[in-house]
Design an enzyme around this catalytic site. Structure first.
Site, short mmCIF file in Angstrom:
data_model
loop_
_atom_site.label_atom_id
_atom_site.label_comp_id
_atom_site.label_asym_id
_atom_site.label_seq_id
_atom_site.Cartn_x
_atom_site.Cartn_y
_atom_site.Cartn_z
N TYR A 57 6.54 -9.00 8.22
CA TYR A 57 5.44 -7.85 7.50
C TYR A 57 6.20 -7.33 9.60
O TYR A 57 6.51 -8.01 10.45
CB TYR A 57 4.26 -8.29 7.69
CG TYR A 57 3.68 -8.47 6.33
CD1 TYR A 57 3.63 -7.30 5.41
CD2 TYR A 57 3.36 -9.67 6.17
CE1 TYR A 57 3.01 -7.70 4.41
CE2 TYR A 57 3.20 -9.29 4.77
CZ TYR A 57 2.69 -8.45 4.00
OH TYR A 57 2.65 -8.85 2.22
N ASP A 72 0.95 -1.00 0.01
CA ASP A 72 -0.17 -0.07 -0.14
C ASP A 72 1.25 1.08 0.37
O ASP A 72 1.98 1.40 0.35
CB ASP A 72 -0.87 -0.04 1.03
CG ASP A 72 -2.12 -1.28 0.86
OD1 ASP A 72 -2.77 -1.86 0.08
OD2 ASP A 72 -2.45 -1.25 2.41
#
Length: 406
Positions: free
Chosen positions: A301, A233
């Protein structure tokens, strides 16, 4: 041999004798020996010299209109075009466009004789290819040529079609707020308007544009296309060893790029924003290979998570039960993604409290898992989620991709 002579006589009579050596010889490859179709045609005619009542050639070849007699002039024109273009290439391929009439007349012979020969287009391409390879000292490449020399006999033009070059590497996105690829303005769709400040873009720069600018300069290419192994993103950083990508450069005039120097130029240009690593030249198959690999990867992540209720390190232990995730297409991407449930695996979870309402979360998982929704639950569209396990609404405050393992 008599059968071949009978077939040759049939072709000569169909054309009233108006057939050149190449168009005759082409019908008998590889049945007749000869270094090329012209020599085959000559040998056939010599063998028929004792035959009586055979018409002799009195005008242009019925099939090719004596197109082969112009090969030498066309070759000079092609060489001039290549020299003037200043295009750098190490291999090439020849193609041609012929008037429909020639192809139709070739089919007439095939239909009347009942046997199909090598096509005239193939012979023209081969003869030009041989001559150019000798003159240019470069190789003919059929699968992935640097350049295609297209000869249009209908317009009498020579077109030089430069095939793209492909650079593979990894990129690191060091700051938030940059999309991976150019994002056209949603109001004007890239045309330019008041909303986008007449840039045609939602964001002033992207990973693609930052990297491609220097590559386009060095290669003298016309435009670029970016192919990534997935995407993060806009508000997510891409750290660690970076995300694999392939940059496609269209119509490059220069292909022999010094990749070490190019890497330095890109990184100096993108300093503090984007960094590229491990640049290498690849074939066009890597374009789809990198994109396909995005769902075949495991990614790591790091998220900073905020929860409504206070938490302890003991509360966070339950997150180790995150293993198999059923995730319906998130609301935020439902306008551009098929509405379905995706099953993804979580390999490893590490959670560490920061304060009473925040904690660090490390997740190693299968590619294609939406992490923000894994944390928030996305109105129960993701099951299980951090929110459902903690019994308290959780929100991703910051997210970084740490590793993309292919």
């Amino acid at each position: 041999m008599e059968k071949i002579k009978d077939q040759a006589i049939e072709i000569i009579k169909i054309t009233d004798g108006n057939i050149c050596d190449r168009c005759l010889g082409r019908n008998f490859y590889p049945k007749i020996s000869g270094k090329d179709n012209r020599e085959r045609g000559q040998n056939i005619k010599i063998g028929l010299s004792t035959k009586e009542d055979l018409p002799e050639k009195s005008k242009e070849c019925f099939i090719c209109d004596d197109i082969f007699e112009t090969l030498e002039n066309k070759l000079e024109k092609i060489i001039d075009e290549i020299n003037d273009s200043k295009i750098e290439f190490s291999n090439f391929l020849v193609g041609c466009r012929l008037p429909e009439g020639i192809l139709d007349k070739e089919k007439i012979i095939w239909n009347k004789t009942g046997f199909i020969s090598e096509s005239i287009k193939k012979e023209i391409n081969r003869e030009f290819g041989k001559a150019l390879a000798l003159y240019l000292n470069k190789e003919v490449e059929f699968d992935n040529p640097n350049m295609v020399v297209m000869i249009d006999y209908a317009t009498d033009k020579v077109e030089l079609q430069i095939n793209p070059l492909f650079l593979e590497g990894r990129y690191r996105k060091l700051i938030r707020g940059i999309p991976q690829t150019r994002w056209p303005c949603r109001k004007c769709r890239g045309k330019g308007c008041d909303f986008c400040g007449f840039t045609g873009k939602m964001y002033p720069e992207s990973v693609e544009e930052l990297i491609a600018e220097r590559v386009l300069q060095e290669s003298k290419g016309q435009e670029s296309r970016f192919h990534g192994a997935g995407r993060e993103d806009i508000d997510v950083r891409m750290l660690g060893s970076g995300r694999p990508f392939v940059l496609e450069i269209k119509e490059p005039k220069i292909r022999s790029l010094n990749l070490k120097e190019l890497t330095e130029k890109i990184n100096n240009h993108c300093q503090g924003k984007v960094e590229v690593l491990n640049l290498q030249m690849v074939g066009k198959e890597r374009r789809s290979g990198v994109k396909k690999s995005s769902t075949e990867t495991f990614k790591t992540y790091h998220a900073v998570v905020e929860v409504e209720n206070t938490i302890s390190n003991d509360d966070l232990k339950i997150l180790n039960t995150l293993t198999i995730i059923n995730q319906r297409t998130p609301i935020r991407v439902s306008h551009r993604r098929a509405d379905k449930i995706r099953v993804r695996e979580v390999k490893k979870v590490e959670a560490k409290k920061i304060d009473s309402n925040h904690f660090d979360l490390i997740i190693q998982c299968e590619g294609g898992l939406y992490i923000k929704e894994l944390i928030s639950g996305d109105e129960d569209r993701t099951q299980p989620s951090v929110t459902s396990l903690l019994g308290s609404q959780a929100t991703c405050v910051d997210l970084d991709v740490m590793e993309v393992n292919i």
